[in-house]
Design a protein around this motif. Structure first.
Motif, PDB file in Angstrom:
ATOM      1  N   ASP A  84       1.046  -0.801  -0.184  1.00 27.33           N
ATOM      2  CA  ASP A  84       0.018  -0.129   0.204  1.00 27.33           C
ATOM      3  C   ASP A  84       0.519   1.085  -0.034  1.00 27.33           C
ATOM      4  OD1 ASP A  84      -1.665  -1.262   0.407  1.00 27.33           O
ATOM      5  OD2 ASP A  84      -2.493  -1.717   2.344  1.00 27.33           O
ATOM      6  N   LEU A  85       0.992   1.206   0.604  1.00 32.18           N
ATOM      7  CA  LEU A  85       3.216   2.523   1.093  1.00 32.18           C
ATOM      8  C   LEU A  85       3.399   2.758  -0.457  1.00 32.18           C
ATOM      9  CD1 LEU A  85       4.270   4.488   2.503  1.00 32.18           C
ATOM     10  CD2 LEU A  85       6.140   3.220   3.175  1.00 32.18           C
ATOM     11  N   GLU A  86       4.038   1.601  -1.314  1.00 36.27           N
ATOM     12  CA  GLU A  86       4.780   1.745  -2.530  1.00 36.27           C
ATOM     13  C   GLU A  86       3.521   2.023  -3.662  1.00 36.27           C
ATOM     14  OE1 GLU A  86       6.343  -1.400  -3.977  1.00 36.27           O
ATOM     15  OE2 GLU A  86       8.125  -1.608  -1.502  1.00 36.27           O
ATOM     16  N   ILE A  87       1.943   1.632  -3.199  1.00 37.17           N
ATOM     17  CA  ILE A  87       0.866   1.909  -4.000  1.00 37.17           C
ATOM     18  C   ILE A  87       0.818   3.639  -4.537  1.00 37.17           C
ATOM     19  CG2 ILE A  87      -1.012   2.461  -4.809  1.00 37.17           C
ATOM     20  CD1 ILE A  87      -0.671  -0.853  -4.592  1.00 37.17           C
ATOM     21  N   SER A  94       9.446   6.888  -8.035  1.00 34.13           N
ATOM     22  CA  SER A  94       9.983   5.857  -9.475  1.00 34.13           C
ATOM     23  C   SER A  94      10.901   6.537 -10.480  1.00 34.13           C
ATOM     24  CB  SER A  94       8.402   6.556 -10.727  1.00 34.13           C
ATOM     25  OG  SER A  94       8.224   8.013 -10.732  1.00 34.13           O
ATOM     26  N   SER A  95      11.983   7.444  -9.647  1.00 36.58           N
ATOM     27  CA  SER A  95      13.208   7.953 -10.053  1.00 36.58           C
ATOM     28  C   SER A  95      13.411   8.231  -8.554  1.00 36.58           C
ATOM     29  CB  SER A  95      12.573   9.108 -10.206  1.00 36.58           C
ATOM     30  OG  SER A  95      13.798  10.101 -11.100  1.00 36.58           O
ATOM     31  N   ASP A  96      15.051   8.418  -8.471  1.00 33.31           N
ATOM     32  CA  ASP A  96      15.866   8.643  -7.302  1.00 33.31           C
ATOM     33  C   ASP A  96      15.837  10.206  -7.154  1.00 33.31           C
ATOM     34  OD1 ASP A  96      15.710   5.646  -6.485  1.00 33.31           O
ATOM     35  OD2 ASP A  96      17.884   5.571  -8.034  1.00 33.31           O
ATOM     36  N   THR A  97      15.880  10.693  -8.465  1.00 35.87           N
ATOM     37  CA  THR A  97      16.241  11.871  -8.294  1.00 35.87           C
ATOM     38  C   THR A  97      15.126  13.278  -8.855  1.00 35.87           C
ATOM     39  OG1 THR A  97      16.932  12.254 -10.276  1.00 35.87           O
ATOM     40  CG2 THR A  97      18.850  11.841  -8.910  1.00 35.87           C
ATOM     41  N   GLY A  98      13.793  12.492  -8.486  1.00 38.17           N
ATOM     42  CA  GLY A  98      12.618  13.501  -8.486  1.00 38.17           C
ATOM     43  C   GLY A  98      12.097  13.833 -10.551  1.00 38.17           C
ATOM     44  N   TRP A 148       8.807  17.317  -2.962  1.00 41.54           N
ATOM     45  CA  TRP A 148       8.859  15.926  -4.003  1.00 41.54           C
ATOM     46  C   TRP A 148       9.860  15.359  -3.081  1.00 41.54           C
ATOM     47  CZ3 TRP A 148      13.509  13.337  -4.558  1.00 41.54           C
ATOM     48  CH2 TRP A 148      13.785  11.821  -5.363  1.00 41.54           C
ATOM     49  N   CYS A 149      10.963  16.160  -2.814  1.00 37.60           N
ATOM     50  CA  CYS A 149      12.024  15.106  -1.324  1.00 37.60           C
ATOM     51  C   CYS A 149      11.718  15.179   0.090  1.00 37.60           C
ATOM     52  CB  CYS A 149      13.670  16.375  -1.677  1.00 37.60           C
ATOM     53  SG  CYS A 149      14.336  16.619  -2.797  1.00 37.60           S
ATOM     54  N   ILE A 150      10.456  15.683   0.273  1.00 40.65           N
ATOM     55  CA  ILE A 150       9.882  16.030   1.673  1.00 40.65           C
ATOM     56  C   ILE A 150       9.162  14.011   1.111  1.00 40.65           C
ATOM     57  CG2 ILE A 150       7.821  16.328   2.961  1.00 40.65           C
ATOM     58  CD1 ILE A 150       8.789  19.195   2.310  1.00 40.65           C
ATOM     59  N   TYR A 151       8.344  14.025  -0.304  1.00 40.46           N
ATOM     60  CA  TYR A 151       7.802  13.028   0.155  1.00 40.46           C
ATOM     61  C   TYR A 151       8.713  11.778   0.222  1.00 40.46           C
ATOM     62  CZ  TYR A 151       3.217  15.101  -0.925  1.00 40.46           C
ATOM     63  OH  TYR A 151       2.301  16.184  -1.181  1.00 40.46           O
ATOM     64  N   TYR A 152       9.561  11.924  -0.619  1.00 33.78           N
ATOM     65  CA  TYR A 152      10.367  10.479  -1.079  1.00 33.78           C
ATOM     66  C   TYR A 152      10.854  10.350   0.474  1.00 33.78           C
ATOM     67  CZ  TYR A 152      14.196   7.644  -3.319  1.00 33.78           C
ATOM     68  OH  TYR A 152      15.253   7.386  -3.183  1.00 33.78           O
ATOM     69  N   LYS A 153      11.503  11.188   1.439  1.00 32.81           N
ATOM     70  CA  LYS A 153      12.135  11.010   2.538  1.00 32.81           C
ATOM     71  C   LYS A 153      11.127  10.837   3.793  1.00 32.81           C
ATOM     72  CE  LYS A 153      14.098  14.004   6.048  1.00 32.81           C
ATOM     73  NZ  LYS A 153      14.417  14.463   6.864  1.00 32.81           N
ATOM     74  N   TYR A 154       9.660  11.134   3.365  1.00 37.33           N
ATOM     75  CA  TYR A 154       8.680  10.753   3.897  1.00 37.33           C
ATOM     76  C   TYR A 154       8.555   9.109   4.091  1.00 37.33           C
ATOM     77  CZ  TYR A 154       3.921   9.303   5.662  1.00 37.33           C
ATOM     78  OH  TYR A 154       2.610   8.621   6.324  1.00 37.33           O
ATOM     79  N   TYR A 155       8.782   8.878   2.273  1.00 35.16           N
ATOM     80  CA  TYR A 155       8.536   7.496   2.311  1.00 35.16           C
ATOM     81  C   TYR A 155       9.243   6.201   3.088  1.00 35.16           C
ATOM     82  CZ  TYR A 155       8.673   2.910  -0.472  1.00 35.16           C
ATOM     83  OH  TYR A 155       9.003   2.149  -1.126  1.00 35.16           O
ATOM     84  N   HIS A 156      10.774   6.947   2.545  1.00 30.12           N
ATOM     85  CA  HIS A 156      11.466   5.609   3.300  1.00 30.12           C
ATOM     86  C   HIS A 156      11.578   5.394   4.948  1.00 30.12           C
ATOM     87  CE1 HIS A 156      13.763   4.673   0.034  1.00 30.12           C
ATOM     88  NE2 HIS A 156      13.457   6.017  -0.658  1.00 30.12           N
ATOM     89  N   GLU A 157      11.113   6.255   5.379  1.00 25.87           N
ATOM     90  CA  GLU A 157      11.117   6.718   6.809  1.00 25.87           C
ATOM     91  C   GLU A 157      10.305   5.740   7.268  1.00 25.87           C
ATOM     92  OE1 GLU A 157      10.945  10.776   8.244  1.00 25.87           O
ATOM     93  OE2 GLU A 157      13.059  11.382   8.093  1.00 25.87           O
ATOM     94  N   ARG A 158       8.985   5.921   6.725  1.00 23.35           N
ATOM     95  CA  ARG A 158       7.731   4.718   6.841  1.00 23.35           C
ATOM     96  C   ARG A 158       8.036   3.932   6.677  1.00 23.35           C
ATOM     97  NH1 ARG A 158       4.372   3.816  10.288  1.00 23.35           N
ATOM     98  NH2 ARG A 158       2.463   3.185   9.268  1.00 23.35           N
ATOM     99  N   ARG A 159       8.442   3.123   5.357  1.00 27.10           N
ATOM    100  CA  ARG A 159       9.202   1.974   5.206  1.00 27.10           C
ATOM    101  C   ARG A 159       9.575   1.402   6.067  1.00 27.10           C
ATOM    102  NH1 ARG A 159       9.127  -1.222   0.598  1.00 27.10           N
ATOM    103  NH2 ARG A 159      11.256  -2.603   0.756  1.00 27.10           N
ATOM    104  N   LYS A 160      10.787   1.793   7.074  1.00 23.98           N
ATOM    105  CA  LYS A 160      11.445   1.779   8.065  1.00 23.98           C
ATOM    106  C   LYS A 160      11.008   1.536   9.172  1.00 23.98           C
ATOM    107  CE  LYS A 160      15.331   3.191  10.545  1.00 23.98           C
ATOM    108  NZ  LYS A 160      16.579   4.533  10.764  1.00 23.98           N
ATOM    109  N   ASP A 161       9.780   2.205   9.405  1.00 17.66           N
ATOM    110  CA  ASP A 161       9.632   2.043  10.199  1.00 17.66           C
ATOM    111  C   ASP A 161       8.390   0.879  10.069  1.00 17.66           C
ATOM    112  OD1 ASP A 161       9.706   4.289  11.535  1.00 17.66           O
ATOM    113  OD2 ASP A 161       8.411   5.266  11.130  1.00 17.66           O
TER     114      ASP A 161
END
Length: 431
Positions: A84-87, A94-98, A148-161
Motif C-alpha cells: 500500500d505504501l509503494e502504491i 519511480s525516480s531516485d532524483t525526482g 518531491w524530496c519531502i515525500y521521498y524522505k517520508y516514504y523511506h522513513e515510513r518503510r523503515k518504521d
C-alpha cells in the motif's frame, strides 16, 4: 577595480574547489560505497515461520499449527502495508532524483541541508539560495522538487518504521508462542497424572488460542491507529509549509529593496575592510621581521651568558674541591699532633690494675673525710670573670636585656678563652 577583480578570482577558486569535491563524491556514489552503506543499514526480515518456533514442543498439534499460522498472517499484513505504501508513493519512488539531473539533485540536497531545522526563516533562506544556484529554474519548479524530496524522505522513513514494527511483532509473537507452548506442556503433564482432566486441557488450549487471537486483533488495531496518526501528522506538516510559503510571499516584497541596500553597503564595507587589512598586514610583517631580528640577537646573548655562568660554576666547583683537599690535609696534620702514642703490650690486658692489687693486699688508703663523688665545677669568681655574664647582668639591671641592641651586643662579646678548633661544629656550615 583591483579589489573587485581579487574578490571575483577568490570566488572562482572557491567554486572550482566545490566542483572538484562534488565530482569526487559523485564518483564514490557510482562506485556504490554509499549505496552499500545504506544497504547494510536496512533491516531484513526473516519471513515465514522461524525454525526456533518449529523446534518448540507442544502436546497439542492443532494448537501448534494455529499458533504457527499467526506468523504467516502477520507477514501478510505487513507485506500489504508495504505494498500500500509503494502504491501511494509510486510516482515518488519511480525516480531516485525526482526527474532532475543527478548533479542538480545532489546540489539541491546539499544546499537544503546547510540550514539547520531550528533556524528562523529557514525555508525562505534556502529557497533564495536555490534560486541563485539554479537561475534557469522557476520558483514553482524548485518548490515542486522540494515537495518531491519531502515525500521521498517520508516514504523511506515510513518503510523503515514498518520493517521495524514487523521485526518487533515477530519477536513478540515468538515470545508469546514460547509462553503458550510452555503452558500447554505444563497442562499436558498435569493431564498425564490425572486423565480425567483431558477436557479441561482442551478448553485451556482454546483459551490460549483466544488470547493469541485477541493479541493479534489488538496489534491490528494498534497498526491502524499508528497509520491514522501518521497521516494526520503529514497533513499538519503540509499545512504548516503552506502557511510559511504565504508568509514568505508577503515578506519578499518588503525585503527585496532591503537586500539590495544591504548588498551595496556590504560591498563598500568589504572594500574598505580589505584595504585596511592589507595595510595592517604590511605593518605586522614589518614588526614581525624586526622582532625576529631582535629575538635572534637576544638568543645569541643568552647563549653567551649561559656559557659564562657554566664556566664560573665549574671554576667554583674546582676551587671548592681544592679547598676541601687542603682542609683534609690540615685536619690530618692536627690529628697527628693529638694522636696518643702507646706501645703494644698484649700481656698488660690480662694483668690486674693497681687499684685491684691495693684492694687485695689491703694497702688501699681510705680517707673517711673524702667526698663520695668528685665535684668538677667552677667557683663564683670563675663564673663572674666571664665578661659576657657581667654584660648580661648590667643589661638586666638596666632593663634592656630583651631588646635588639642587647642581643647584638651579646653576639659581639667574645669569651675570655677561645674554644678549641676541634670543638667547633661544622654541621650547619656544610648545609
Amino acid at each position: 577595480m583591483k579589489t573587485v577583480d581579487s574578490v571575483k578570482e577568490q570566488q572562482k577558486q572557491l567554486l572550482d574547489r566545490l566542483h572538484n569535491e562534488q565530482l569526487a563524491l559523485e564518483q564514490d556514489l557510482h562506485l556504490g560505497i554509499l549505496a552499500e552503506i545504506g544497504h547494510h543499514m536496512e533491516k531484513k526480515v526473516q519471513q515465514g515461520i522461524p525454525e526456533e518456533a518449529f523446534d518448540l514442543e507442544c502436546p497439542d498439534l492443532d494448537l501448534k499449527a494455529s499458533v504457527l499460522q499467526e506468523f504467516i498472517l502477520l507477514d501478510e499484513k505487513h507485506r500489504e502495508r508495504l505494498v500500500d505504501l509503494e502504491i501511494k508513493h509510486a510516482d515518488v519512488i519511480s525516480s531516485d532524483t525526482g526527474g532532475w539531473d543527478a548533479k542538480d539533485h545532489y546540489l539541491f540536497q546539499v544546499i537544503v541541508d546547510q540550514y539547520p531545522h531550528d533556524m528562523q526563516n529557514r525555508r525562505m533562506l534556502y529557497i533564495d539560495m536555490l534560486k541563485r544556484q539554479f537561475p534557469k529554474m522557476t520558483r514553482a519548479e524548485l518548490v515542486a522538487h522540494e515537495d518531491w524530496c519531502i515525500y521521498y524522505k517520508y516514504y523511506h522513513e515510513r518503510r523503515k518504521d514498518i520493517v521495524t514494527d514487523w521485526i518487533r511483532d515477530r519477536r513478540e509473537l515468538l515470545n508469546k508462542t514460547k509462553v503458550v507452548f510452555a503452558e500447554a506442556c505444563v497442562a499436558i503433564e498435569y493431564e498425564e497424572v490425572k486423565n480425567e482432566f483431558k477436557q479441561k486441557q482442551q478448553e485451556m488450549c482454546q483459551i490460549l488460542y483466544q488470547k493469541v487471537k485477541q493479541w493479534r486483533e489488538q496489534k491490528t488495531e494498534a497498526m491502524l491507529l499508528e497509520q491514522k496518526l501518521e497521516e494526520q501528522h503529514r497533513q499538519e506538516v503540509l499545512i504548516h509549509m503552506k502557511e510559511e510559503e504565504e508568509k514568505e510571499k508577503k515578506k519578499r516584497r518588503h525585503q527585496k529593496e532591503m537586500v539590495k541596500e544591504y548588498h551595496t553597503k556590504l560591498d563598500e564595507s568589504r572594500t574598505r575592510q580589505e584595504e585596511s587589512d592589507r595595510k595592517r598586514l604590511d605593518e605586522l610583517q614589518k614588526l614581525l621581521a624586526e622582532q625576529a631580528a631582535y629575538d635572534k640577537e637576544r638568543v645569541k646573548f643568552r647563549e653567551i651568558q649561559f656559557l659564562k655562568k657554566e664556566q664560573e660554576r665549574w671554576e667554583k666547583e674546582q676551587q671548592k674541591i681544592v679547598e676541601e683537599e687542603e682542609k683534609e690535609e690540615r685536619l690530618e696534620t692536627l690529628r697527628q699532633t693529638v694522636r696518643p702514642v702507646v706501645e703494644s703490650d698484649p700481656v698488660r690486658v690480662w694483668q690486674d690494675t693497681e687499684a685491684w692489687q691495693a684492694h687485695r693486699t689491703g694497702e688501699e688508703d681510705i680517707n673517711i673525710q673524702k667526698p663520695l663523688y668528685d665535684n668538677y665545677g667552677y667557683t663564683s669568681q670563675q663564673v663572674y670573670s666571664d665578661p659576657r655574664l657581667r654584660l648580661e647582668h648590667k643589661l638586666r639591671e638596666a632593663g634592656v636585656h630583651n631588646t635588639d641592641y642587647a642581643r647584638f651586643m651579646m653576639s659581639k662579646m667574645k669569651p675570655p678563652q677561645e674554644p678549641r678548633r676541634d670543638m667547633e661544629s661544622t654541621v650547619f656550615k656544610n648545609t
